[in-house]
Design a protein around this motif. Sequence first.
Motif, mmCIF file in Angstrom:
data_model
loop_
_atom_site.group_PDB
_atom_site.id
_atom_site.type_symbol
_atom_site.label_atom_id
_atom_site.label_comp_id
_atom_site.label_asym_id
_atom_site.label_seq_id
_atom_site.Cartn_x
_atom_site.Cartn_y
_atom_site.Cartn_z
ATOM 1 N N ALA A 13 9.174 27.254 32.471
ATOM 2 C CA ALA A 13 8.203 26.427 33.210
ATOM 3 C C ALA A 13 8.503 24.940 33.032
ATOM 4 N N VAL A 14 9.590 24.505 33.660
ATOM 5 C CA VAL A 14 10.027 23.113 33.517
ATOM 6 C C VAL A 14 9.191 22.233 34.451
ATOM 7 N N TYR A 15 8.687 21.121 33.910
ATOM 8 C CA TYR A 15 7.849 20.215 34.703
ATOM 9 C C TYR A 15 8.299 18.777 34.463
ATOM 10 N N GLY A 16 7.872 17.904 35.362
ATOM 11 C CA GLY A 16 8.186 16.481 35.198
ATOM 12 C C GLY A 16 8.539 15.863 36.531
ATOM 13 N N PRO A 17 8.884 14.581 36.516
ATOM 14 C CA PRO A 17 9.173 13.871 37.759
ATOM 15 C C PRO A 17 10.329 14.510 38.524
ATOM 16 N N GLY A 18 10.123 14.722 39.822
ATOM 17 C CA GLY A 18 11.189 15.295 40.652
ATOM 18 C C GLY A 18 11.208 16.811 40.662
ATOM 19 N N ASP A 19 10.142 17.441 40.159
ATOM 20 C CA ASP A 19 10.059 18.914 40.119
ATOM 21 C C ASP A 19 10.239 19.501 41.525
ATOM 22 N N THR A 20 11.232 20.387 41.660
ATOM 23 C CA THR A 20 11.491 21.035 42.958
ATOM 24 C C THR A 20 10.909 22.437 43.014
ATOM 25 N N ALA B 43 9.125 20.136 29.211
ATOM 26 C CA ALA B 43 9.348 18.873 29.935
ATOM 27 C C ALA B 43 10.812 18.791 30.346
ATOM 28 N N VAL B 44 11.060 18.316 31.559
ATOM 29 C CA VAL B 44 12.448 18.241 32.035
ATOM 30 C C VAL B 44 13.273 17.314 31.148
ATOM 31 N N SER B 45 12.645 16.284 30.595
ATOM 32 C CA SER B 45 13.379 15.378 29.693
ATOM 33 C C SER B 45 13.828 16.127 28.436
ATOM 34 N N SER B 46 13.040 17.101 28.005
ATOM 35 C CA SER B 46 13.408 17.885 26.807
ATOM 36 C C SER B 46 14.576 18.823 27.118
ATOM 37 N N VAL B 47 14.578 19.423 28.323
ATOM 38 C CA VAL B 47 15.719 20.265 28.701
ATOM 39 C C VAL B 47 16.988 19.409 28.703
ATOM 40 N N ALA B 48 16.885 18.201 29.274
ATOM 41 C CA ALA B 48 18.060 17.313 29.337
ATOM 42 C C ALA B 48 18.538 16.971 27.924
ATOM 43 N N GLY C 151 27.342 19.143 20.286
ATOM 44 C CA GLY C 151 27.268 19.736 18.945
ATOM 45 C C GLY C 151 28.215 20.909 18.747
ATOM 46 N N ASP C 152 28.052 21.578 17.595
ATOM 47 C CA ASP C 152 28.906 22.711 17.232
ATOM 48 C C ASP C 152 28.188 24.057 17.357
ATOM 49 N N ALA C 153 26.875 24.035 17.493
ATOM 50 C CA ALA C 153 26.119 25.292 17.483
ATOM 51 C C ALA C 153 26.534 26.173 18.657
ATOM 52 N N VAL C 154 26.528 27.468 18.423
ATOM 53 C CA VAL C 154 26.898 28.451 19.440
ATOM 54 C C VAL C 154 25.770 29.469 19.517
ATOM 55 N N GLY C 155 25.488 29.986 20.713
ATOM 56 C CA GLY C 155 24.513 31.064 20.821
ATOM 57 C C GLY C 155 23.461 30.779 21.866
ATOM 58 N N VAL C 156 22.358 31.496 21.738
ATOM 59 C CA VAL C 156 21.290 31.458 22.732
ATOM 60 C C VAL C 156 20.075 30.767 22.120
ATOM 61 N N PHE C 157 19.453 29.862 22.890
ATOM 62 C CA PHE C 157 18.342 29.082 22.346
ATOM 63 C C PHE C 157 17.210 28.974 23.362
ATOM 64 N N ASN C 158 16.010 29.339 22.936
ATOM 65 C CA ASN C 158 14.825 29.029 23.730
ATOM 66 C C ASN C 158 14.567 27.530 23.649
ATOM 67 N N ILE C 159 14.106 26.967 24.758
ATOM 68 C CA ILE C 159 13.762 25.542 24.782
ATOM 69 C C ILE C 159 12.367 25.408 25.393
ATOM 70 N N ALA C 160 11.470 24.734 24.670
ATOM 71 C CA ALA C 160 10.109 24.523 25.183
ATOM 72 C C ALA C 160 9.482 23.351 24.448
ATOM 73 N N ASP C 161 8.292 22.936 24.923
ATOM 74 C CA ASP C 161 7.518 21.909 24.224
ATOM 75 C C ASP C 161 7.042 22.474 22.883
ATOM 76 N N SER C 162 6.466 21.582 22.048
ATOM 77 C CA SER C 162 6.191 21.970 20.653
ATOM 78 C C SER C 162 5.196 23.117 20.528
ATOM 79 N N ASP C 163 4.159 23.154 21.368
ATOM 80 C CA ASP C 163 3.142 24.199 21.230
ATOM 81 C C ASP C 163 2.732 24.730 22.591
ATOM 82 N N PRO C 164 2.488 26.031 22.663
ATOM 83 C CA PRO C 164 1.996 26.595 23.937
ATOM 84 C C PRO C 164 0.616 26.035 24.277
ATOM 85 N N ILE C 165 0.280 26.087 25.554
ATOM 86 C CA ILE C 165 -1.068 25.710 26.010
ATOM 87 C C ILE C 165 -1.594 26.836 26.894
#
Length: 296
Positions: free
Chosen positions: A158-165, A194-199, A208-222
Motif C-alpha cells: 500500500a504505497v502512498y505519497g505524492p504522484g500516487d498512480t 510511504a513512497v519516500s521509504s520505498v525509494a 549495500g551487501d545484504a541479499v534476500g527478501v525484505f518487507n518494507i513498510a512504515d513503522s507501525d500498522p494503522i
Amino acid sequence: MRLAVTGATGFVGGAVCRAATAAGWEVTAFGRRPAADARHLGGARYRPWDIGAAKLADPPDVDAVVHCAASATDTGVADEVWRTNLLGTHHVLVSFPDRRIVHVSSASVYDPYRPTVRAKEHEAPVSRYLNAYAAAKAAAERLVLAIADDPVILRPHAVYGPGDTTLLPRLLENVRAGRLLVPGNGRVLVSMTAVSSVARACLLAAAGDAVGVFNIADSDPISIDRALRGLLASAGVRARPLYVPAALLSPFARVFPGGRLNRYVISQFAMERTLDITAAIDRLGYEPEPTTFPAP
Ligand SMILES: NC(=O)c1ccc[n+]([C@@H]2O[C@H](COP(=O)([O-])OP(=O)(O)OC[C@H]3O[C@@H](n4cnc5c(N)ncnc54)[C@H](OP(=O)(O)O)[C@@H]3O)[C@@H](O)[C@H]2O)c1
C-alpha cells in the motif's frame, strides 16, 4: 554509484530516480513511453524500453539495477500482466547479468485467502492467488531468486505519497456522493508504505551487501479506517468510508469477478494485511517512519 531504474516514469520508479540523483548517483532511467518529464526523473538520462518485448541491446554499464517496471493493476488483462511482470523481469535480468538487482515486488505475494499478520518473508510466495498481478509478482520473485546473483527483493505494501498512480486513484474512482463503499468494518490493521521509504530502501539495497527478501513498510500498522480517511483527506476529498460486511459483497464478487469490488479487493480491505519489517531494519539498515499522509 551508477544506477539503472526501470519503471522510472511511474510512481515508485520516479521517486527512486529523484532520491538517487539527489544523492549524487548517475542514473539511467527506463520507461515504456517515448519521452519523460525530466523533473519526474530528477534530471536522470531517459531511455524508452518495452521490457516485455526483448532484452536491451545496448545496456549502460551500471553497478546496480532497481527494477520497478510492472503492470501494476489488479484488474488488468492477464496476458499483458504476465508479459510485463514475468517475461519483462526475465529481460531485465538477462540485460544486466552479474549486476546487483533490486527487484521491487509486492506484499500481494502473501496468501490472499488468509489474514497477513505481521507476516515474515518466508511465508510467501504461496500456491494460490486471486489475480494475475499477484501470481505474476510471485512467479517473478522465483525467477529473480533462480537467475540473479545476490538479488534483493523488496515487498512494499500500500504505497502512498505524492504522484500516487495506483492506490489513491482507485479509491477516488469509487467515491459516490461523498461515500466510499468499503468491504469489512474498517477496524482491521494495514501496513502502509510511504513512497519516500520505498525509494530509501531501494537505495540502501542497491548500495549495500545484504541479499534476500525484505518487507518494507512504515513503522507501525494503522487501521483501514485511519488509512482511508488519511488518503481521502490528503487528496482534499470530502468523503468518508461506508463499511459493508464482506459476506454481503462476496456473492456479487463471484458473479462479477472483474468488477471493482472483486474478491482481491475484498481480501485486501476486510482482512488484516500487516508486515514484519525486522529483517529490513536489521539487515538493510532501513529506518521506518510513522505513517503520515501528505497535506492536500
Ligand atoms: N503502488 C503500490 O501501491 C505498490 C505496492 C506494492 C508494490 N508495488 C510495485 O511497485 C512497482 C512500481 O509500481 P508503481 O505504483 O510505481 O506503478 P506505476 O506508477 O503504474 O508505474 C509502472 C511503471 O512500469 C512501466 N511499465 C509498464 N509496462 C511496461 C513495459 N511493458 N515495459 C517497460 N516499462 C513498463 C511504466 O512505464 P510507462 O508509464 O512509461 O508506460 C511505469 O514506469 C511495481 O513493481 C509494483 O508491483 C506498488
